[in-house]
Design a protein around this motif. Structure first.
Motif, PDB file in Angstrom:
ATOM      1  N   THR A 157       4.885   0.940   0.951  1.00 38.19           N
ATOM      2  CA  THR A 157       4.311   1.568   2.144  1.00 38.19           C
ATOM      3  C   THR A 157       3.918   3.007   1.853  1.00 38.19           C
ATOM      4  O   THR A 157       2.840   3.455   2.242  1.00 38.19           O
ATOM      5  CB  THR A 157       5.311   1.505   3.320  1.00 38.19           C
ATOM      6  N   GLU A 158       4.762   3.735   1.147  1.00 40.55           N
ATOM      7  CA  GLU A 158       4.462   5.129   0.796  1.00 40.55           C
ATOM      8  C   GLU A 158       3.263   5.213  -0.151  1.00 40.55           C
ATOM      9  O   GLU A 158       2.424   6.108  -0.029  1.00 40.55           O
ATOM     10  CB  GLU A 158       5.691   5.809   0.184  1.00 40.55           C
ATOM     11  N   GLN A 159       3.180   4.281  -1.089  1.00 39.36           N
ATOM     12  CA  GLN A 159       2.050   4.267  -2.016  1.00 39.36           C
ATOM     13  C   GLN A 159       0.742   4.016  -1.263  1.00 39.36           C
ATOM     14  O   GLN A 159      -0.275   4.660  -1.536  1.00 39.36           O
ATOM     15  CB  GLN A 159       2.250   3.204  -3.095  1.00 39.36           C
ATOM     16  N   LYS A 160       0.774   3.090  -0.306  1.00 40.28           N
ATOM     17  CA  LYS A 160      -0.418   2.818   0.499  1.00 40.28           C
ATOM     18  C   LYS A 160      -0.840   4.053   1.286  1.00 40.28           C
ATOM     19  O   LYS A 160      -2.022   4.366   1.400  1.00 40.28           O
ATOM     20  CB  LYS A 160      -0.162   1.659   1.471  1.00 40.28           C
ATOM     21  N   LYS A 161       0.143   4.756   1.848  1.00 39.30           N
ATOM     22  CA  LYS A 161      -0.165   5.967   2.614  1.00 39.30           C
ATOM     23  C   LYS A 161      -0.816   7.015   1.726  1.00 39.30           C
ATOM     24  O   LYS A 161      -1.774   7.680   2.127  1.00 39.30           O
ATOM     25  CB  LYS A 161       1.098   6.535   3.259  1.00 39.30           C
ATOM     26  N   LEU A 162      -0.282   7.185   0.521  1.00 37.02           N
ATOM     27  CA  LEU A 162      -0.863   8.155  -0.417  1.00 37.02           C
ATOM     28  C   LEU A 162      -2.303   7.786  -0.755  1.00 37.02           C
ATOM     29  O   LEU A 162      -3.189   8.653  -0.773  1.00 37.02           O
ATOM     30  CB  LEU A 162      -0.033   8.234  -1.704  1.00 37.02           C
ATOM     31  N   LEU A 163      -2.542   6.513  -1.028  1.00 35.39           N
ATOM     32  CA  LEU A 163      -3.899   6.080  -1.352  1.00 35.39           C
ATOM     33  C   LEU A 163      -4.848   6.308  -0.178  1.00 35.39           C
ATOM     34  O   LEU A 163      -5.972   6.765  -0.373  1.00 35.39           O
ATOM     35  CB  LEU A 163      -3.906   4.607  -1.751  1.00 35.39           C
ATOM     36  N   ARG A 164      -4.404   5.992   1.019  1.00 32.91           N
ATOM     37  CA  ARG A 164      -5.255   6.212   2.202  1.00 32.91           C
ATOM     38  C   ARG A 164      -5.584   7.687   2.372  1.00 32.91           C
ATOM     39  O   ARG A 164      -6.724   8.046   2.652  1.00 32.91           O
ATOM     40  CB  ARG A 164      -4.564   5.687   3.462  1.00 32.91           C
ATOM     41  N   ARG A 165      -4.567   8.529   2.213  1.00 34.65           N
ATOM     42  CA  ARG A 165      -4.807   9.976   2.362  1.00 34.65           C
ATOM     43  C   ARG A 165      -5.756  10.473   1.278  1.00 34.65           C
ATOM     44  O   ARG A 165      -6.620  11.318   1.542  1.00 34.65           O
ATOM     45  CB  ARG A 165      -3.484  10.734   2.322  1.00 34.65           C
ATOM     46  N   ALA A 166      -5.610   9.967   0.066  1.00 31.89           N
ATOM     47  CA  ALA A 166      -6.514  10.372  -1.019  1.00 31.89           C
ATOM     48  C   ALA A 166      -7.933   9.881  -0.738  1.00 31.89           C
ATOM     49  O   ALA A 166      -8.904  10.627  -0.961  1.00 31.89           O
ATOM     50  CB  ALA A 166      -6.010   9.833  -2.355  1.00 31.89           C
ATOM     51  N   LEU A 167      -8.080   8.666  -0.243  1.00 34.51           N
ATOM     52  CA  LEU A 167      -9.409   8.145   0.100  1.00 34.51           C
ATOM     53  C   LEU A 167     -10.073   8.991   1.182  1.00 34.51           C
ATOM     54  O   LEU A 167     -11.283   9.226   1.140  1.00 34.51           O
ATOM     55  CB  LEU A 167      -9.306   6.696   0.591  1.00 34.51           C
ATOM     56  N   GLU A 168      -9.288   9.459   2.134  1.00 26.82           N
ATOM     57  CA  GLU A 168      -9.832  10.269   3.226  1.00 26.82           C
ATOM     58  C   GLU A 168     -10.377  11.606   2.729  1.00 26.82           C
ATOM     59  O   GLU A 168     -11.214  12.220   3.384  1.00 26.82           O
ATOM     60  CB  GLU A 168      -8.763  10.511   4.290  1.00 26.82           C
ATOM     61  N   ARG A 169      -9.912  12.056   1.574  1.00 30.37           N
ATOM     62  CA  ARG A 169     -10.370  13.339   1.041  1.00 30.37           C
ATOM     63  C   ARG A 169     -11.642  13.221   0.213  1.00 30.37           C
ATOM     64  O   ARG A 169     -12.202  14.232  -0.194  1.00 30.37           O
ATOM     65  CB  ARG A 169      -9.253  13.980   0.213  1.00 30.37           C
ATOM     66  N   LEU A 170     -12.092  12.008  -0.025  1.00 29.28           N
ATOM     67  CA  LEU A 170     -13.353  11.818  -0.737  1.00 29.28           C
ATOM     68  C   LEU A 170     -14.522  12.095   0.200  1.00 29.28           C
ATOM     69  O   LEU A 170     -14.397  11.940   1.417  1.00 29.28           O
ATOM     70  CB  LEU A 170     -13.465  10.381  -1.255  1.00 29.28           C
ATOM     71  N   THR A 171     -15.644  12.458  -0.371  1.00 29.77           N
ATOM     72  CA  THR A 171     -16.848  12.580   0.444  1.00 29.77           C
ATOM     73  C   THR A 171     -17.229  11.171   0.903  1.00 29.77           C
ATOM     74  O   THR A 171     -16.759  10.169   0.350  1.00 29.77           O
ATOM     75  CB  THR A 171     -18.017  13.185  -0.358  1.00 29.77           C
ATOM     76  N   THR A 172     -18.101  11.081   1.876  1.00 28.45           N
ATOM     77  CA  THR A 172     -18.517   9.785   2.396  1.00 28.45           C
ATOM     78  C   THR A 172     -19.116   8.919   1.296  1.00 28.45           C
ATOM     79  O   THR A 172     -18.774   7.746   1.164  1.00 28.45           O
ATOM     80  CB  THR A 172     -19.533   9.974   3.543  1.00 28.45           C
ATOM     81  N   SER A 173     -19.981   9.482   0.488  1.00 30.58           N
ATOM     82  CA  SER A 173     -20.612   8.687  -0.571  1.00 30.58           C
ATOM     83  C   SER A 173     -19.605   8.299  -1.654  1.00 30.58           C
ATOM     84  O   SER A 173     -19.660   7.188  -2.182  1.00 30.58           O
ATOM     85  CB  SER A 173     -21.803   9.426  -1.178  1.00 30.58           C
ATOM     86  N   GLN A 174     -18.671   9.186  -1.979  1.00 33.80           N
ATOM     87  CA  GLN A 174     -17.635   8.844  -2.951  1.00 33.80           C
ATOM     88  C   GLN A 174     -16.743   7.728  -2.407  1.00 33.80           C
ATOM     89  O   GLN A 174     -16.374   6.817  -3.137  1.00 33.80           O
ATOM     90  CB  GLN A 174     -16.784  10.065  -3.296  1.00 33.80           C
ATOM     91  N   HIS A 175     -16.411   7.817  -1.127  1.00 31.64           N
ATOM     92  CA  HIS A 175     -15.587   6.786  -0.481  1.00 31.64           C
ATOM     93  C   HIS A 175     -16.281   5.431  -0.575  1.00 31.64           C
ATOM     94  O   HIS A 175     -15.669   4.426  -0.947  1.00 31.64           O
ATOM     95  CB  HIS A 175     -15.332   7.175   0.976  1.00 31.64           C
ATOM     96  N   LYS A 176     -17.560   5.403  -0.222  1.00 29.73           N
ATOM     97  CA  LYS A 176     -18.342   4.166  -0.305  1.00 29.73           C
ATOM     98  C   LYS A 176     -18.295   3.601  -1.717  1.00 29.73           C
ATOM     99  O   LYS A 176     -18.026   2.419  -1.919  1.00 29.73           O
ATOM    100  CB  LYS A 176     -19.816   4.442   0.033  1.00 29.73           C
ATOM    101  N   ALA A 177     -18.593   4.457  -2.692  1.00 28.95           N
ATOM    102  CA  ALA A 177     -18.654   4.011  -4.085  1.00 28.95           C
ATOM    103  C   ALA A 177     -17.304   3.469  -4.553  1.00 28.95           C
ATOM    104  O   ALA A 177     -17.230   2.416  -5.180  1.00 28.95           O
ATOM    105  CB  ALA A 177     -19.109   5.156  -4.993  1.00 28.95           C
ATOM    106  N   PHE A 178     -16.240   4.192  -4.226  1.00 35.75           N
ATOM    107  CA  PHE A 178     -14.908   3.776  -4.656  1.00 35.75           C
ATOM    108  C   PHE A 178     -14.523   2.434  -4.046  1.00 35.75           C
ATOM    109  O   PHE A 178     -14.050   1.528  -4.735  1.00 35.75           O
ATOM    110  CB  PHE A 178     -13.874   4.848  -4.292  1.00 35.75           C
ATOM    111  N   VAL A 179     -14.737   2.280  -2.745  1.00 38.12           N
ATOM    112  CA  VAL A 179     -14.378   1.035  -2.062  1.00 38.12           C
ATOM    113  C   VAL A 179     -15.192  -0.135  -2.605  1.00 38.12           C
ATOM    114  O   VAL A 179     -14.646  -1.199  -2.906  1.00 38.12           O
ATOM    115  CB  VAL A 179     -14.553   1.174  -0.534  1.00 38.12           C
ATOM    116  N   LEU A 180     -16.489   0.038  -2.747  1.00 43.75           N
ATOM    117  CA  LEU A 180     -17.325  -1.056  -3.234  1.00 43.75           C
ATOM    118  C   LEU A 180     -16.989  -1.433  -4.673  1.00 43.75           C
ATOM    119  O   LEU A 180     -17.016  -2.603  -5.036  1.00 43.75           O
ATOM    120  CB  LEU A 180     -18.806  -0.694  -3.108  1.00 43.75           C
ATOM    121  N   SER A 181     -16.648  -0.453  -5.470  1.00 46.78           N
ATOM    122  CA  SER A 181     -16.306  -0.732  -6.858  1.00 46.78           C
ATOM    123  C   SER A 181     -14.936  -1.377  -6.993  1.00 46.78           C
ATOM    124  O   SER A 181     -14.771  -2.377  -7.696  1.00 46.78           O
ATOM    125  CB  SER A 181     -16.352   0.563  -7.677  1.00 46.78           C
ATOM    126  N   HIS A 182     -13.943  -0.819  -6.318  1.00 50.33           N
ATOM    127  CA  HIS A 182     -12.567  -1.277  -6.511  1.00 50.33           C
ATOM    128  C   HIS A 182     -12.138  -2.410  -5.587  1.00 50.33           C
ATOM    129  O   HIS A 182     -11.296  -3.220  -5.975  1.00 50.33           O
ATOM    130  CB  HIS A 182     -11.604  -0.092  -6.394  1.00 50.33           C
TER     131      HIS A 182
END
Length: 189
Positions: free
Chosen positions: A118-143
């Protein structure tokens, strides 16, 4: 099995049932993409349904210049980002309910292992939120979707080099953010 363009031709000719084939073909990928953005199964399911409704309504705008899947993924990511913007902050009580339900479902799992995950998921979510919109899109689509760099470029309407660069920056920023968060958590202990 018919290809997407043949199914689209049937839909445009008035066969409303043919759309079900496209939904069945892409529903899991659309759902996974939505999960990569909203991190909640109920929200992802609702958003996926909205994506397919909008895709049906806008199918007349699909020109066939790209693959249908590219057009659909682009629509999915744009709708997911708009969804996040509209519902940026979920209520505190809803988060507690989500975590409680997850603990009830995972009852056989050890409490320590569940807490760590649960803590690992929270960390990943918080890190994803700090990406720019385009970086977030790219990361999600890739991974989350395992799109190749070329598919990523097509979905995001970028050159291959630009998509590779964007994904590299997203990964680097995720890594740096996660290191920083872990480091700050250790200092708080």
């Amino acid at each position: 099995m018919q290809d997407d363009n043949a199914i689209i031709a049937l839909i445009r000719a008035g066969d409303k049932e043919a759309y079900r084939q496209l939904v069945e073909r892409y529903q899991q990928k659309v759902f996974q993409t939505c999960m990569g953005f909203v991190h909640n199964e109920a929200d992802a399911a609702d958003l996926s349904q909205d994506v397919f409704i909008k895709a049906y309504e806008k199918l007349h705008l699909f020109k066939g210049a790209s693959q249908f899947s590219t057009w659909l993924y682009r629509m999915t990511t744009n709708m997911a980002i708009n969804y996040i913007r509209k519902r940026k902050f979920r209520s505190w009580f809803q988060r507690i309910d989500d975590e409680k339900n997850e603990m009830d479902i995972k009852g056989g799992e050890g409490a320590d292992a569940h807490l760590l995950r649960t803590e690992q998921k929270k960390l990943l979510r918080r890190a994803l939120e700090r990406l720019t919109t385009s970086q977030h899109k790219a990361f999600v689509l890739s991974h989350y979707q395992d799109l190749s760099n070329q598919e990523l470029a097509d979905v995001m309407d970028l050159s291959l080099k630009a998509a590779e660069s964007l994904l590299f920056r997203a990964r680097a920023r995720m890594q740096a953010t996660l290191k920083q968060m872990v480091k700050s958590e250790r200092h708080e202990m």
